[in-house]
Design a protein around this motif. Structure first.
Motif, PDB file in Angstrom:
ATOM      1  N   LEU A   1     -43.689 -13.507  33.909  1.00 51.74           N
ATOM      2  CA  LEU A   1     -44.171 -12.392  33.088  1.00 51.74           C
ATOM      3  C   LEU A   1     -43.516 -11.083  33.508  1.00 51.74           C
ATOM      4  CD1 LEU A   1     -48.000 -13.150  32.770  1.00 51.74           C
ATOM      5  CD2 LEU A   1     -46.228 -13.460  31.038  1.00 51.74           C
ATOM      6  N   LEU A   2     -43.378 -10.896  34.818  1.00 54.96           N
ATOM      7  CA  LEU A   2     -42.768  -9.669  35.331  1.00 54.96           C
ATOM      8  C   LEU A   2     -41.296  -9.602  34.928  1.00 54.96           C
ATOM      9  CD1 LEU A   2     -43.310  -7.141  36.959  1.00 54.96           C
ATOM     10  CD2 LEU A   2     -42.732  -8.415  39.041  1.00 54.96           C
ATOM     11  N   THR A   3     -40.621 -10.714  34.977  1.00 53.52           N
ATOM     12  CA  THR A   3     -39.217 -10.750  34.574  1.00 53.52           C
ATOM     13  C   THR A   3     -39.059 -10.432  33.090  1.00 53.52           C
ATOM     14  OG1 THR A   3     -38.684 -12.399  36.267  1.00 53.52           O
ATOM     15  CG2 THR A   3     -37.153 -12.188  34.431  1.00 53.52           C
ATOM     16  N   ILE A   4     -39.936 -11.028  32.286  1.00 57.46           N
ATOM     17  CA  ILE A   4     -39.894 -10.754  30.839  1.00 57.46           C
ATOM     18  C   ILE A   4     -40.175  -9.275  30.572  1.00 57.46           C
ATOM     19  CG2 ILE A   4     -41.051 -11.202  28.641  1.00 57.46           C
ATOM     20  CD1 ILE A   4     -41.553 -14.067  29.631  1.00 57.46           C
ATOM     21  N   GLY A   5     -41.185  -8.733  31.260  1.00 59.00           N
ATOM     22  CA  GLY A   5     -41.548  -7.338  31.066  1.00 59.00           C
ATOM     23  C   GLY A   5     -40.424  -6.379  31.425  1.00 59.00           C
ATOM     24  N   VAL A   6     -39.802  -6.610  32.572  1.00 53.93           N
ATOM     25  CA  VAL A   6     -38.706  -5.740  33.008  1.00 53.93           C
ATOM     26  C   VAL A   6     -37.507  -5.861  32.070  1.00 53.93           C
ATOM     27  CG1 VAL A   6     -37.035  -5.322  34.848  1.00 53.93           C
ATOM     28  CG2 VAL A   6     -39.443  -5.716  35.414  1.00 53.93           C
ATOM     29  N   THR A   7     -37.217  -7.086  31.621  1.00 57.33           N
ATOM     30  CA  THR A   7     -36.101  -7.286  30.683  1.00 57.33           C
ATOM     31  C   THR A   7     -36.343  -6.528  29.377  1.00 57.33           C
ATOM     32  OG1 THR A   7     -35.656  -9.480  31.612  1.00 57.33           O
ATOM     33  CG2 THR A   7     -34.746  -8.995  29.428  1.00 57.33           C
ATOM     34  N   LEU A   8     -37.555  -6.650  28.836  1.00 54.39           N
ATOM     35  CA  LEU A   8     -37.894  -5.925  27.606  1.00 54.39           C
ATOM     36  C   LEU A   8     -37.858  -4.412  27.820  1.00 54.39           C
ATOM     37  CD1 LEU A   8     -40.846  -8.089  26.214  1.00 54.39           C
ATOM     38  CD2 LEU A   8     -38.499  -7.977  25.362  1.00 54.39           C
ATOM     39  N   LEU A   9     -38.284  -3.996  29.004  1.00 52.66           N
ATOM     40  CA  LEU A   9     -38.261  -2.572  29.331  1.00 52.66           C
ATOM     41  C   LEU A   9     -36.837  -2.018  29.270  1.00 52.66           C
ATOM     42  CD1 LEU A   9     -39.830  -0.059  30.424  1.00 52.66           C
ATOM     43  CD2 LEU A   9     -39.282  -0.894  32.723  1.00 52.66           C
ATOM     44  N   LEU A  10     -35.908  -2.741  29.847  1.00 50.73           N
ATOM     45  CA  LEU A  10     -34.518  -2.294  29.863  1.00 50.73           C
ATOM     46  C   LEU A  10     -33.904  -2.324  28.458  1.00 50.73           C
ATOM     47  CD1 LEU A  10     -33.303  -4.088  33.117  1.00 50.73           C
ATOM     48  CD2 LEU A  10     -33.893  -1.677  32.837  1.00 50.73           C
ATOM     49  N   ILE A  11     -34.248  -3.356  27.682  1.00 50.17           N
ATOM     50  CA  ILE A  11     -33.716  -3.459  26.321  1.00 50.17           C
ATOM     51  C   ILE A  11     -34.245  -2.328  25.445  1.00 50.17           C
ATOM     52  CG2 ILE A  11     -33.729  -4.853  24.215  1.00 50.17           C
ATOM     53  CD1 ILE A  11     -33.706  -7.335  26.009  1.00 50.17           C
ATOM     54  N   ALA A  12     -35.575  -2.136  25.477  1.00 47.26           N
ATOM     55  CA  ALA A  12     -36.195  -1.108  24.632  1.00 47.26           C
ATOM     56  C   ALA A  12     -35.856   0.296  25.097  1.00 47.26           C
ATOM     57  CB  ALA A  12     -37.715  -1.299  24.618  1.00 47.26           C
ATOM     58  N   GLY A  13     -35.608   0.454  26.406  1.00 49.87           N
ATOM     59  CA  GLY A  13     -35.388   1.785  26.949  1.00 49.87           C
ATOM     60  C   GLY A  13     -33.958   2.273  26.911  1.00 49.87           C
ATOM     61  N   TYR A  14     -33.002   1.357  27.049  1.00 46.98           N
ATOM     62  CA  TYR A  14     -31.617   1.797  27.162  1.00 46.98           C
ATOM     63  C   TYR A  14     -30.713   1.391  25.999  1.00 46.98           C
ATOM     64  CZ  TYR A  14     -32.466   3.344  31.953  1.00 46.98           C
ATOM     65  OH  TYR A  14     -32.937   4.008  33.058  1.00 46.98           O
ATOM     66  N   THR A  15     -30.985   0.275  25.352  1.00 45.85           N
ATOM     67  CA  THR A  15     -30.119  -0.143  24.252  1.00 45.85           C
ATOM     68  C   THR A  15     -30.455   0.654  22.987  1.00 45.85           C
ATOM     69  OG1 THR A  15     -31.550  -1.853  23.271  1.00 45.85           O
ATOM     70  CG2 THR A  15     -30.253  -2.473  25.223  1.00 45.85           C
ATOM     71  N   PRO A  16     -29.602   0.612  21.955  1.00 48.26           N
ATOM     72  CA  PRO A  16     -29.876   1.338  20.699  1.00 48.26           C
ATOM     73  C   PRO A  16     -30.927   0.653  19.816  1.00 48.26           C
ATOM     74  CG  PRO A  16     -27.515   0.931  21.004  1.00 48.26           C
ATOM     75  CD  PRO A  16     -28.244   0.055  21.964  1.00 48.26           C
ATOM     76  N   LEU A  17     -31.761  -0.206  20.380  1.00 45.85           N
ATOM     77  CA  LEU A  17     -32.753  -0.933  19.590  1.00 45.85           C
ATOM     78  C   LEU A  17     -33.622   0.011  18.768  1.00 45.85           C
ATOM     79  CD1 LEU A  17     -34.296  -3.520  18.811  1.00 45.85           C
ATOM     80  CD2 LEU A  17     -35.689  -3.194  20.869  1.00 45.85           C
ATOM     81  N   GLY A  18     -34.114   1.079  19.400  1.00 43.35           N
ATOM     82  CA  GLY A  18     -34.973   2.019  18.689  1.00 43.35           C
ATOM     83  C   GLY A  18     -34.285   2.612  17.474  1.00 43.35           C
TER      84      GLY A  18
END
Length: 265
Positions: A41-58
């Protein structure tokens, strides 16, 4: 009921809230016998955090909304009325400090004042109550009314709608107050990313308006190729975009709109 349900659903569908719950749950479980699950769960959370926070996803999620309606162009025919949706004034803070406190969507307020001056015969409607779910809050509209009068807008031109809490209520209550006549021209001012849901709500209410998008948040489709420099900025953009998409889907499912993603007419 719809207001409360949408607020609760919105909380659990906000990406940053989901990520925080995953990371917190994973960290706690990692201290127990279920540490294997916690680690995942922690790995999934951190991965999503990095994707949502740094990539142009937003930006990828926001651009289809904000680019849906082009900037309004003056064709020489003045509008009969200008509707500005709330969401730009922090009404509770304004009431506590006895001064106008503006939120991130301040462009709505600036545009309201500009259009009021440019079209001196048009009625100016500000639609905004309090969306505070937990405690009674102050409405936005009275603060907008005071500001308009301070800038010299005649009181008889000003229409204030203070009871709405949702975009649907903005549309329904505004139509009831102004009673638009056939052939009249009304502009709708709100943030570009919020315009599809707003147009959808006004069309469902039987009130034809012309989109006047402001507060774009992006420079255009080129922003799809650039990551965010700050984690918080990317998270905020992703949260904002998901909030609007969830709102569009919820309005369609609840039959508060007839279109999932309306287009210009």
């Amino acid at each position: 009921m719809f207001f409360i349900a949408s607020k609760v659903l919105g909380f659990f569908l906000v990406p940053s809230n989901v990520i925080a719950l995953l990371c917190a749950s994973g960290a706690l479980l990692a201290l127990t016998r279920a540490r294997r699950l916690g680690s995942k769960l922690l790995t999934i959370g951190v991965t999503l955090l990095l994707i949502a926070g740094y990539t142009p996803l937003g930006n990828a999620l926001l651009l289809p909304l904000s680019e849906r309606f082009p900037p309004w162009r003056d064709d020489g025919r003045a509008p009969d009325g200008i509707i500005v949706l709330g969401g730009a004034i922090n009404s509770d803070l304004s009431a506590a400090r006895h001064t106008l406190e503006i939120e991130a969507s301040a462009e709505r307020i600036v545009t309201m004042l500009q259009l009021a001056r440019r079209y001196p015969q048009a009625r100016i409607v500000f639609s905004g109550g309090s969306a505070n779910l937990l405690v009674p809050g102050s409405a936005e509209a009275p603060f907008a009314g005071l500001l308009l009068q301070e800038f010299g807008v005649a009181p008889q031109r000003i229409v204030l709608e203070s009871g709405s809490r949702t975009t649907t209520e903005n549309a329904v209550e505004t139509k009831r107050l102004v009673a638009p006549k056939a052939g009249e021209r009304w502009l709708l001012v709100t943030s570009a990313f919020h315009m599809p849901r707003s147009i959808s709500a006004f069309r469902a209410a039987g009130f034809e308006v012309e989109a006047y998008p402001v507060d774009w948040r992006t420079g255009g489709w080129n922003d799809l190729w650039w990551p965010f420099e700050r984690l918080s900025a990317g998270l905020a953009r992703t949260d904002l975009a998901v909030h609007e998409w969830v709102g569009l889907v919820a309005y369609r499912l609840a039959r508060r709109s007839s279109e999932l993603l309306p287009a210009p007419r």
